[in-house]
Motif scaffolding. Structure first.
Motif, PDB file in Angstrom:
ATOM      1  N   THR A 133       0.837  -1.201   0.000  1.00  0.00           N
ATOM      2  CA  THR A 133       0.000   0.000   0.000  1.00  0.00           C
ATOM      3  C   THR A 133       0.871   1.251   0.000  1.00  0.00           C
ATOM      4  OG1 THR A 133      -1.681  -1.206   1.276  1.00  0.00           O
ATOM      5  CG2 THR A 133      -1.882   1.197   1.182  1.00  0.00           C
ATOM      6  N   ASP A 185      -1.668   6.389  -1.297  1.00  0.00           N
ATOM      7  CA  ASP A 185      -2.984   5.749  -1.298  1.00  0.00           C
ATOM      8  C   ASP A 185      -3.567   5.741   0.112  1.00  0.00           C
ATOM      9  OD1 ASP A 185      -5.177   4.528  -2.431  1.00  0.00           O
ATOM     10  OD2 ASP A 185      -4.333   2.510  -2.341  1.00  0.00           O
ATOM     11  N   SER A 207      -4.165  -1.626  -0.540  1.00  0.00           N
ATOM     12  CA  SER A 207      -4.331  -1.487  -1.990  1.00  0.00           C
ATOM     13  C   SER A 207      -4.582  -2.868  -2.603  1.00  0.00           C
ATOM     14  CB  SER A 207      -3.083  -0.860  -2.609  1.00  0.00           C
ATOM     15  OG  SER A 207      -2.822   0.413  -2.052  1.00  0.00           O
ATOM     16  N   ARG A 265      -7.433   1.005  -4.716  1.00  0.00           N
ATOM     17  CA  ARG A 265      -6.659   1.288  -5.909  1.00  0.00           C
ATOM     18  C   ARG A 265      -5.570   0.237  -6.051  1.00  0.00           C
ATOM     19  NH1 ARG A 265      -5.797   7.901  -5.931  1.00  0.00           N
ATOM     20  NH2 ARG A 265      -7.973   8.436  -6.382  1.00  0.00           N
ATOM     21  N   TRP A 320      -2.053  -1.315  -6.389  1.00  0.00           N
ATOM     22  CA  TRP A 320      -0.696  -0.895  -6.036  1.00  0.00           C
ATOM     23  C   TRP A 320       0.217  -0.922  -7.257  1.00  0.00           C
ATOM     24  CZ3 TRP A 320       2.968  -4.614  -6.973  1.00  0.00           C
ATOM     25  CH2 TRP A 320       2.568  -5.952  -6.966  1.00  0.00           C
ATOM     26  N   GLN A 347       0.348   2.374  -8.914  1.00  0.00           N
ATOM     27  CA  GLN A 347       0.943   3.442  -8.114  1.00  0.00           C
ATOM     28  C   GLN A 347       2.448   3.276  -7.876  1.00  0.00           C
ATOM     29  OE1 GLN A 347      -1.816   4.583  -4.675  1.00  0.00           O
ATOM     30  NE2 GLN A 347      -2.534   2.525  -5.175  1.00  0.00           N
TER      31      GLN A 347
END
Length: 291
Positions: free
Chosen positions: A183, A187, A213, A276, A278, A281
């Motif tokens: 995570t 986030d 995440s 969301r 990972w 991101q």
């Protein structure tokens, strides 16, 4: 709502303040004092600032990035946070705190929900559970956010150490079947800010919530992903060989649950906050780490 953010200097505090500023939301930042977080400072903050809500990130780095479990660090954290909880209870000030999957023993095969029984495997997890119970008992208006593997761009955090290892060795030993939700700190900050905004709208959504995440993975699978990202960005020339080892044989993982995967369904149902990925991101986070 006047929100006081304790620990504004750490990476979680900075990510939260940055996102809040982008939405023209003002949060009052309190940075760690030179002498550290002393118990009497909790009373001073409550009496002086008179906040409508306190977000406690004071020991984010010790808990989530360094995973410190020495007696001195744990006692300092306990003394400050217990005083803060009691002070909030006396003044009826809502308090939001972070916790983690460390409150579970990791024996469950599927992701943990808020209804699962807690049974910490280490001293840090026990402290987190003790503080959770005290907060629930003393402050009806509270939010506890439990996270899985929190990752930021600090060089001495789990991600920074991993990248250094990959760049400096040709063989790395990793735990078998160590599972969790990677995570990124941005986030997690998004989730915290979303919760704060709904509380500011007087929504009585107090309680304990999980977030990680999507999707849960093994640490080996996560490391393989990071390797490919580093190779693609030119920071690594070739794959590093991975030697799997039983989880229990790696002393560095002592006190951590083998399964740290958390189910975020209740957070989505109550607050409408969606997970969301990972994977989407991570490139940005790795770029921050390389600067």
């Amino acid at each position: 709502m006047r929100v006081l953010v304790l620990g504004a200097e750490n990476s979680m505090g900075q990510a939260l303040l940055s996102q809040a500023a982008a939405e023209f939301i003002r949060l009052e930042a309190v940075e760690r004092p030179e002498q550290g977080w002393q118990p009497d400072m909790a009373d001073q903050l409550l009496n002086g600032a008179k906040p409508d809500l306190i977000l406690n990130l004071a020991f984010y780095r010790e808990q989530f990035q360094l995973g410190l479990q020495d007696a001195q660090t744990l006692e300092a954290q306990r003394a400050f946070e217990e005083r803060l909880i009691e002070g909030c209870a006396a003044r009826q000030t809502p308090l939001m705190m972070l916790s983690s999957a460390r409150v579970f023993d990791g024996r469950k095969s599927s992701a943990y929900t808020e209804k699962d029984e807690e049974s910490p495997a280490g001293a840090l997890g026990q402290l987190q559970l003790d503080l959770e119970r005290l907060l629930r008992d003393r402050c009806p208006q509270h939010v506890i956010l439990r996270f899985s593997w929190l990752l930021d761009a600090c060089p001495d955090g789990p991600l920074g150490q991993l990248v250094d290892q990959l760049k400096s060795t040709r063989l790395i030993t990793l735990a078998e079947e160590w599972r969790g939700n990677p995570t990124p700190v941005a986030d997690a900050a998004r989730v915290i800010l979303s919760v704060l905004k709904q509380i500011d709208c007087a929504a009585p959504l107090w309680g304990t919530y999980h977030y990680g995440s999507s999707e849960a993975t093994t640490w080996i699978g996560f490391v393989q992903y990071v390797m490919q990202e580093l190779i693609g960005s030119g920071q690594l020339q070739a794959d590093v060989a991975i030697e799997p080892a039983p989880f229990e044989t790696l002393p560095a993982l002592g006190g951590r649950p083998r399964n740290a995967a958390l189910l975020a369904r209740q957070l989505m149902m109550v607050f409408g906050i969606k997970q969301r990925s990972w994977r989407v991101q991570m490139p940005e986070l790795l770029e921050q780490l390389s600067r």
